[in-house]
Design an enzyme around this catalytic site. Structure first.
Site, PDB file in Angstrom:
ATOM      1  N   SER A 196       0.921  -1.256  -0.026  1.00 27.99           N
ATOM      2  CA  SER A 196       0.050   0.066  -0.027  1.00 27.99           C
ATOM      3  C   SER A 196       0.805   1.330   0.031  1.00 27.99           C
ATOM      4  O   SER A 196       1.994   1.219   0.549  1.00 27.99           O
ATOM      5  CB  SER A 196      -0.971   0.137   1.272  1.00 27.99           C
ATOM      6  OG  SER A 196      -1.631   1.112   1.557  1.00 27.99           O
ATOM      7  N   GLU A 242       0.543   3.478   1.978  1.00 31.58           N
ATOM      8  CA  GLU A 242       0.572   3.789   3.378  1.00 31.58           C
ATOM      9  C   GLU A 242       1.896   3.420   3.843  1.00 31.58           C
ATOM     10  O   GLU A 242       2.369   3.936   5.130  1.00 31.58           O
ATOM     11  CB  GLU A 242      -0.609   3.126   4.260  1.00 31.58           C
ATOM     12  CG  GLU A 242      -1.780   3.925   4.109  1.00 31.58           C
ATOM     13  CD  GLU A 242      -2.139   5.211   4.812  1.00 31.58           C
ATOM     14  OE1 GLU A 242      -1.203   5.520   5.548  1.00 31.58           O
ATOM     15  OE2 GLU A 242      -2.620   6.056   4.340  1.00 31.58           O
ATOM     16  N   TYR A 279      -1.396   0.130  10.206  1.00 30.50           N
ATOM     17  CA  TYR A 279      -1.712  -0.443   8.971  1.00 30.50           C
ATOM     18  C   TYR A 279      -0.430  -0.395   8.302  1.00 30.50           C
ATOM     19  O   TYR A 279      -0.185  -1.188   7.751  1.00 30.50           O
ATOM     20  CB  TYR A 279      -2.732   0.231   8.523  1.00 30.50           C
ATOM     21  CG  TYR A 279      -3.356  -0.290   7.068  1.00 30.50           C
ATOM     22  CD1 TYR A 279      -3.817  -1.439   6.659  1.00 30.50           C
ATOM     23  CD2 TYR A 279      -2.759   0.650   5.993  1.00 30.50           C
ATOM     24  CE1 TYR A 279      -4.024  -1.763   5.458  1.00 30.50           C
ATOM     25  CE2 TYR A 279      -2.977  -0.003   4.656  1.00 30.50           C
ATOM     26  CZ  TYR A 279      -3.845  -1.087   4.440  1.00 30.50           C
ATOM     27  OH  TYR A 279      -3.656  -1.328   2.967  1.00 30.50           O
ATOM     28  N   VAL A 339     -13.742   6.789   2.804  1.00 33.51           N
ATOM     29  CA  VAL A 339     -14.446   8.063   2.399  1.00 33.51           C
ATOM     30  C   VAL A 339     -15.087   8.356   1.095  1.00 33.51           C
ATOM     31  O   VAL A 339     -16.013   8.901   1.099  1.00 33.51           O
ATOM     32  CB  VAL A 339     -13.415   9.308   2.826  1.00 33.51           C
ATOM     33  CG1 VAL A 339     -12.347   9.393   1.442  1.00 33.51           C
ATOM     34  CG2 VAL A 339     -13.950  10.430   3.231  1.00 33.51           C
TER      35      VAL A 339
HETATM   36  O1  F7E Z   1      -9.422   7.837   3.911  1.00 33.20           O
HETATM   37  C1  F7E Z   1     -10.177  11.016   5.334  1.00 33.20           C
HETATM   38  C2  F7E Z   1      -9.215  10.122   6.121  1.00 33.20           C
HETATM   39  O2  F7E Z   1     -10.316   5.506   4.805  1.00 33.20           O
HETATM   40  C3  F7E Z   1      -9.095   8.715   3.102  1.00 33.20           C
HETATM   41  C4  F7E Z   1      -7.418   1.870   2.187  1.00 33.20           C
HETATM   42  O3  F7E Z   1      -7.618   1.107   1.085  1.00 33.20           O
HETATM   43  O4  F7E Z   1      -6.174   3.539   0.978  1.00 33.20           O
HETATM   44  C5  F7E Z   1      -7.025   3.340   1.922  1.00 33.20           C
HETATM   45  O5  F7E Z   1      -6.897   4.068   3.007  1.00 33.20           O
HETATM   46  C6  F7E Z   1      -8.984  10.077   3.639  1.00 33.20           C
HETATM   47  C7  F7E Z   1      -8.052   9.954   5.078  1.00 33.20           C
HETATM   48  O6  F7E Z   1      -8.695   5.649   2.974  1.00 33.20           O
HETATM   49  C8  F7E Z   1     -13.509  10.688   6.589  1.00 33.20           C
HETATM   50  O7  F7E Z   1      -8.929  10.807   7.329  1.00 33.20           O
HETATM   51  C9  F7E Z   1     -12.406  12.134   6.208  1.00 33.20           C
HETATM   52  O8  F7E Z   1      -7.288  11.074   5.153  1.00 33.20           O
HETATM   53  O9  F7E Z   1     -10.987   6.458   2.732  1.00 33.20           O
HETATM   54  P1  F7E Z   1      -9.956   6.409   3.614  1.00 33.20           P
HETATM   55  P2  F7E Z   1      -7.279   5.578   3.403  1.00 33.20           P
HETATM   56  O10 F7E Z   1      -7.076   5.663   4.635  1.00 33.20           O
HETATM   57  O11 F7E Z   1      -6.476   6.573   2.382  1.00 33.20           O
HETATM   58  C10 F7E Z   1      -4.882   3.033   1.302  1.00 33.20           C
HETATM   59  C11 F7E Z   1      -3.897   3.081  -0.061  1.00 33.20           C
HETATM   60  C12 F7E Z   1      -5.017   1.508   1.809  1.00 33.20           C
HETATM   61  O12 F7E Z   1      -4.116   0.857   1.605  1.00 33.20           O
HETATM   62  C13 F7E Z   1      -5.995   1.214   2.645  1.00 33.20           C
HETATM   63  O13 F7E Z   1      -6.393  -0.064   2.863  1.00 33.20           O
HETATM   64  O14 F7E Z   1     -10.215  10.501   3.934  1.00 33.20           O
HETATM   65  N1  F7E Z   1     -11.442  11.256   6.080  1.00 33.20           N
HETATM   66  N2  F7E Z   1     -13.567  11.883   6.779  1.00 33.20           N
HETATM   67  C14 F7E Z   1     -12.274  10.003   6.230  1.00 33.20           C
HETATM   68  N3  F7E Z   1     -12.012   8.933   6.026  1.00 33.20           N
HETATM   69  C15 F7E Z   1     -13.035   8.026   6.415  1.00 33.20           C
HETATM   70  N4  F7E Z   1     -12.787   6.610   6.090  1.00 33.20           N
HETATM   71  N5  F7E Z   1     -14.234   8.315   6.843  1.00 33.20           N
HETATM   72  C16 F7E Z   1     -14.582   9.696   6.999  1.00 33.20           C
HETATM   73  O15 F7E Z   1     -15.715   9.945   7.553  1.00 33.20           O
END
Ligand code: F7E
Length: 330
Positions: free
Chosen positions: A129, A131, A153, A193
């Site tokens: 990832s 990440e 993660y 998100v």
């Molecule tokens: O968050 C912000 C949050 O949970 C994206 C996984 O597939 O991609 C994914 O991880 C951004 C972050 O994805 C909310 O803080 C704001 O900055 O959709 P996400 P992620 O964390 O980028 C990577 C590459 C992976 O490998 C992972 O498995 O959005 N954000 N408000 C929020 N995020 C969520 N979930 N919910 C909110 O309400």
């Protein structure tokens, strides 16, 4: 050709299954036993009598159960193994750090330990990832960018990716790391998100929801279309030599921009519906995660084919269609 997929019931597992079946593969997937049958993303394939138990097979197996895992690998004898299984929510990884690390880091290591003992080990694609780069010194990132994860993660994925490199060099196995940047679709889980935003835009448009509550809307990501990414994974295992590849669009957008694009699809003014909830802030955000996929382009001929606006429209329209059939309970 025969493939085995860990995490077949997830977004990537389901799109990859479709792609492999279309290319004539026999596809096997590992599923966890749970009290609910969570296989909705595979339902259309599962319900097809010409496919299920003919060219598509599911096997019960947890990644901690190494005896069963070894037995399935011996019986199925896949040519290709795609490894997606593991806890995938970054925010949640702060709450459930041990099980996140257990499933991602130890889960991958156990798989590698089995592979090194097989007489004819399959080629392995490991879903690493973006990440792993956390707060990188280099923007955009390449396969050579040092790993600097900022959450459990990312740290677990960094361990797993490094183990893949070590086993490739030490044991001469055909192992590939894909450093996958965010990739989305209507099959994305509702707690990520992009899906949360698209589903809310659709539900508000249909009068089934009043507002959308988010955490940090200034956060930026490199978002692509999941169908492009599974094609890259497949190409990486068909190449004559193994390697590591970044799969990314090279473009950064903010959560805010994503909200605006999604609400524009349904012709609504996002200002009337968007609320902020401090509890959704992660505190520790990665920064400037944007990938340079030139190596994948040069070596594999891979390029993302779809852009963000077509992705957003596809996701919102899919949620509109689904919510029209099965409205949200209020
Ligand atoms: O968050 C912000 C949050 O949970 C994206 C996984 O597939 O991609 C994914 O991880 C951004 C972050 O994805 C909310 O803080 C704001 O900055 O959709 P996400 P992620 O964390 O980028 C990577 C590459 C992976 O490998 C992972 O498995 O959005 N954000 N408000 C929020 N995020 C969520 N979930 N919910 C909110 O309400």
């Amino acid at each position: 050709m025969r493939a085995l997929i860990t995490g077949i019931t997830g977004q990537d597992g389901s799109y990859l299954t479709e792609l492999l079946l279309a290319h004539g593969y026999e596809v096997h997937g590992l599923v966890r036993r749970t009290s609910t049958l969570e296989r909705s993303r595979l339902q259309h394939l599962y319900a097809d009598p010409d496919l299920y138990n003919r060219r598509l097979f599911l096997h019960y197996c947890d990644l901690e159960d190494t005896t069963t895992l070894r037995r399935i690998l011996l019986r199925v004898a896949p040519d290709e193994l795609y490894h997606f299984a593991g806890q995938s929510h970054v925010g949640l990884s702060f709450e459930i750090a041990e099980s996140t690390v257990e499933s991602i880091a130890m889960g991958t290591l156990r798989l590698l330990e089995i592979l090194r003992d097989l007489a004819a080990p399959p080629r392995l694609f490991h879903a690493a990832s973006s990440e792993v780069f956390g707060r990188p010194l280099q923007v955009p990132q390449t396969e050579l960018t040092p790993m600097a994860p900022v959450n459990p993660y990312g740290a677990a994925k960094a361990f797993a990716a490094q183990m893949v490199r070590i086993y490739r060099e030490k044991h001469g196995l055909f192992l590939v790391n894909g450093f996958l940047y965010n990739h989305e679709s209507p099959r994305r889980g509702e707690n990520f998100v992009t899906r949360k935003i698209c589903r809310a835009a659709a539900a508000i448009h249909l009068g089934q929801q009043d507002q959308l509550t988010l955490g940090d809307t200034s956060a930026q990501r490199d978002w692509g279309d999941a169908r492009d990414y599974v094609r890259g994974m497949w190409l990486s295992l068909r190449h004559e030599t193994p390697g590591d590849y970044v799969f990314a669009t090279g473009r950064l957008h903010s959560v805010q921009q994503f909200v605006e694009a999604a609400f524009a699809v349904v012709g609504l003014d996002w200002r009337q519906y968007l609320r902020r909830d401090e509890r959704l802030l992660r505190g520790q955000e990665p920064a400037q995660l944007v990938g340079d996929a030139s190596l994948a382009e040069q070596v594999l001929g891979w390029k993302p084919e779809r852009d963000l606006s077509s992705l957003v429209r596809w996701m919102v329209e899919a949620d509109l269609a689904e919510l029209a059939k099965r409205p949200l309970r209020r």
